[in-house]
Design a protein around this motif. Structure first.
Motif, PDB file in Angstrom:
ATOM      1  N   SER A 161       0.427  -1.631  -0.213  1.00  0.00           N
ATOM      2  CA  SER A 161      -0.122   0.077   0.105  1.00  0.00           C
ATOM      3  C   SER A 161       1.200   0.770   0.216  1.00  0.00           C
ATOM      4  O   SER A 161       2.059   1.273   0.308  1.00  0.00           O
ATOM      5  CB  SER A 161      -1.089   0.118   1.338  1.00  0.00           C
ATOM      6  OG  SER A 161      -0.347   0.287   1.797  1.00  0.00           O
ATOM      7  N   VAL A 162       0.543   1.861  -0.350  1.00  0.00           N
ATOM      8  CA  VAL A 162       1.019   3.516  -0.085  1.00  0.00           C
ATOM      9  C   VAL A 162       1.940   3.787   1.149  1.00  0.00           C
ATOM     10  O   VAL A 162       2.526   3.952   1.378  1.00  0.00           O
ATOM     11  CB  VAL A 162       0.145   4.804  -0.122  1.00  0.00           C
ATOM     12  CG1 VAL A 162       0.923   5.900  -0.436  1.00  0.00           C
ATOM     13  CG2 VAL A 162      -0.795   4.749  -1.863  1.00  0.00           C
ATOM     14  N   TRP A 163       1.059   3.636   1.995  1.00  0.00           N
ATOM     15  CA  TRP A 163       1.324   3.311   3.489  1.00  0.00           C
ATOM     16  C   TRP A 163       2.618   2.460   3.918  1.00  0.00           C
ATOM     17  O   TRP A 163       3.182   2.959   4.390  1.00  0.00           O
ATOM     18  CB  TRP A 163       0.085   2.958   4.360  1.00  0.00           C
ATOM     19  CG  TRP A 163       0.862   3.636   5.478  1.00  0.00           C
ATOM     20  CD1 TRP A 163       0.158   4.355   6.934  1.00  0.00           C
ATOM     21  CD2 TRP A 163       1.538   2.096   6.844  1.00  0.00           C
ATOM     22  NE1 TRP A 163       0.843   4.603   7.694  1.00  0.00           N
ATOM     23  CE2 TRP A 163       1.230   4.071   8.477  1.00  0.00           C
ATOM     24  CE3 TRP A 163       2.385   1.094   7.057  1.00  0.00           C
ATOM     25  CZ2 TRP A 163       2.442   2.667   9.159  1.00  0.00           C
ATOM     26  CZ3 TRP A 163       2.242   1.144   8.075  1.00  0.00           C
ATOM     27  CH2 TRP A 163       2.748   1.993   9.176  1.00  0.00           C
ATOM     28  N   ASP A 164       2.584   1.704   3.127  1.00  0.00           N
ATOM     29  CA  ASP A 164       3.588   0.907   3.500  1.00  0.00           C
ATOM     30  C   ASP A 164       4.543   0.991   2.720  1.00  0.00           C
ATOM     31  O   ASP A 164       5.977   1.023   3.126  1.00  0.00           O
ATOM     32  CB  ASP A 164       3.402  -1.120   3.035  1.00  0.00           C
ATOM     33  CG  ASP A 164       2.447  -1.616   4.050  1.00  0.00           C
ATOM     34  OD1 ASP A 164       2.787  -1.908   5.301  1.00  0.00           O
ATOM     35  OD2 ASP A 164       1.629  -2.017   2.944  1.00  0.00           O
ATOM     36  N   ALA A 165       4.656   1.968   1.593  1.00  0.00           N
ATOM     37  CA  ALA A 165       5.627   2.333   0.916  1.00  0.00           C
ATOM     38  C   ALA A 165       6.866   3.923   1.657  1.00  0.00           C
ATOM     39  O   ALA A 165       7.745   3.785   1.686  1.00  0.00           O
ATOM     40  CB  ALA A 165       5.382   2.420  -0.507  1.00  0.00           C
ATOM     41  N   ARG A 166       5.241   4.729   2.648  1.00  0.00           N
ATOM     42  CA  ARG A 166       5.993   5.529   3.299  1.00  0.00           C
ATOM     43  C   ARG A 166       6.983   5.024   4.586  1.00  0.00           C
ATOM     44  O   ARG A 166       7.674   5.593   4.717  1.00  0.00           O
ATOM     45  CB  ARG A 166       5.106   6.948   3.372  1.00  0.00           C
ATOM     46  CG  ARG A 166       4.224   7.243   2.037  1.00  0.00           C
ATOM     47  CD  ARG A 166       3.035   8.302   2.941  1.00  0.00           C
ATOM     48  NE  ARG A 166       3.771   9.161   3.454  1.00  0.00           N
ATOM     49  CZ  ARG A 166       2.993  10.030   4.403  1.00  0.00           C
ATOM     50  NH1 ARG A 166       1.516   9.745   4.143  1.00  0.00           N
ATOM     51  NH2 ARG A 166       3.054  10.760   5.184  1.00  0.00           N
ATOM     52  N   ASP A 201      10.158   3.952   3.500  1.00  0.00           N
ATOM     53  CA  ASP A 201      11.074   5.097   2.785  1.00  0.00           C
ATOM     54  C   ASP A 201      11.506   5.680   4.861  1.00  0.00           C
ATOM     55  O   ASP A 201      12.323   6.239   4.374  1.00  0.00           O
ATOM     56  CB  ASP A 201      10.110   5.997   2.347  1.00  0.00           C
ATOM     57  CG  ASP A 201      10.954   7.424   1.537  1.00  0.00           C
ATOM     58  OD1 ASP A 201      12.162   7.025   1.308  1.00  0.00           O
ATOM     59  OD2 ASP A 201      11.095   8.066   3.113  1.00  0.00           O
TER      60      ASP A 201
END
Length: 316
Positions: free
Chosen positions: A55-60, A63
Motif C-alpha cells: 500500500s501507499v502507507w507501506d511504501a511511506r 522510506d
C-alpha cells in the motif's frame, strides 16, 4: 581506490564521510554511483529495488525506515528517535510524518539537519532503548509523547503496543510478549506534564489487550462511547457440533451479534471472508459489517449495532 570498489568492512550500510576518510576511503570513492547521500556528511550503500509495497502507507513507512537507518550514524550522544519516527520503528499504525523526529534528554545538542526535527525532553520523561539497531524511545514513552493525536488514535496506538499474543485456533505468534503494558503507559503518562495529557488520560482506560488493527480499535471506541456494551475481541466461534466457524473482530455472544471491520480485500482473501460471514449467518449469528465509509458516520454505525443488540435481548 576504484570508483565502485569494495569499502572497508568496518563501515556499515550507512556511514559518516569522516569515518570513511579516516578508514582510507578516497574522496573519489565517496562519489561512487553505488552510494547515496541521504544527509550531509553521510553516505549509504544503494540497495536493490525492494518488492512493490502492499500500500501507499507501506511504501511511506519503508522510506521513513530507510531514512532513519541512514541518519543513525549522525546521532549524537544521548540522541534517539522519538515521537512519530519511534512509533514507525516499532511498527505501530500511526499517521506518518515526513520528518524524522530525534530527541535528546536535558541540555544535549539538538540535530540541525534538513528533514530532521529536534525535540528536547526533560529528564525522566522518556526511556530510550534499541530496536533493530536504532536508539528509540520505548513503546510506553512513545505513546505518552503522542498526545497531539485524537483519543481514538491514542487508543489504537495503545492497543497495538499492549497486544497480548494469546493462544487460539490458527493464531500467529502465540506467546509473543506485548511491547508494553497499560501499567507502563500509565507510568509514562504520570512522569510529568505531557502535551495532550487530557486526551492521553481519556484514552488509557479504553486500551485493550486483544485488538488486532487500528480500525477495529476505532470501531470499538465508537460503540463504547455510544454507551453500548463492550464487545469481546477476536474470539473463535464454533458450531454446536464443534465446527470452527471463524475468528471474529468483535462479538456479543449473549446477544448473538458479531461486528466485523471489512478492509480492502481482493481475490481469494475476499472470497474466503465472504464465505466465513455467510457461515456465521447460517449458524444464527447476526453479522454487522463495518467499512471505512460507515466509520465516517459513527452515529449510524452505533445505531445498527444497537438495533441488533436490542433484537438479541439486550436491555440498556
Amino acid at each position: 581506490m576504484a570508483r565502485n570498489g569494495p569499502l572497508p568492512e568496518e563501515l556499515s550500510q550507512s556511514f559518516l564521510v569522516g569515518d570513511a576518510l579516516a578508514a582510507g576511503v578516497s574522496a573519489g570513492r565517496l562519489r561512487g554511483s553505488d552510494l547515496e547521500r541521504p544527509f550531509h556528511g553521510v553516505r549509504r550503500l544503494r540497495e536493490a529495488m525492494p518488492d512493490a509495497p502492499a500500500s501507499v502507507w507501506d511504501a511511506r513507512r519503508a522510506d521513513l525506515l530507510r531514512r532513519a537507518h541512514a541518519y543513525a550514524p549522525k546521532l549524537g550522544a544521548g540522541q534517539f528517535f522519538s515521537h512519530t519516527t519511534a512509533a514507525v520503528i516499532w511498527g505501530a499504525p500511526v499517521p506518518l510524518d515526513a520528518e524524522l523526529h530525534v530527541s535528546v534528554i536535558g541540555n544535549g545538542s539538538l540535530p540541525r539537519t534538513r528533514g530532521v526535527r529536534g525535540r528536547r525532553v526533560r529528564a525522566g520523561m522518556a526511556v530510550a532503548v534499541f530496536r533493530d539497531g536504532l536508539p528509540v524511545s520505548s513503546p510506553a514513552s512513545t505513546w505518552a509523547m503522542r498526545g497531539e493525536l485524537s483519543v481514538p488514535d491514542l487508543v489504537a496506538l495503545g492497543d497495538y503496543f499492549c497486544r497480548v499474543w494469546r493462544e487460539g485456533f490458527l493464531r500467529p505468534d502465540a506467546g509473543r510478549p506485548p511491547l508494553t503494558t497499560p501499567r507502563l503507559l500509565d507510568t509514562a503518562l504520570a512522569a510529568g506534564r505531557r502535551r495532550g495529557a487530557e486526551r492521553l488520560r481519556a484514552a488509557l482506560p479504553l486500551i485493550r489487550l486483544d485488538s488486532w488493527s487500528p480500525r477495529e480499535s476505532l470501531t470499538r471506541v465508537i460503540l463504547v462511547q455510544a454507551r453500548l456494551p463492550e464487545p469481546q475481541l477476536n474470539i473463535d466461534l464454533w458450531s454446536a457440533r464443534g465446527k470452527f466457524l471463524g475468528c471474529v473482530d468483535m462479538c456479543f455472544p449473549e446477544f448473538g451479534v458479531v461486528v466485523e471491520y471489512q478492509g480492502r480485500l481482493h481475490g481469494d482473501r475476499h472470497a474466503k471472508d465472504v464465505e466465513r460471514i455467510e457461515r456465521l449467518r447460517a449458524h444464527g449469528w447476526v453479522v454487522i459489517q463495518v467499512t471505512s465509509e460507515l466509520i465516517r458516520r459513527p452515529a449510524e454505525l452505533a445505531g445498527r449495532v444497537r438495533t441488533a443488540l436490542l433484537a438479541g435481548g439486550w436491555r440498556p
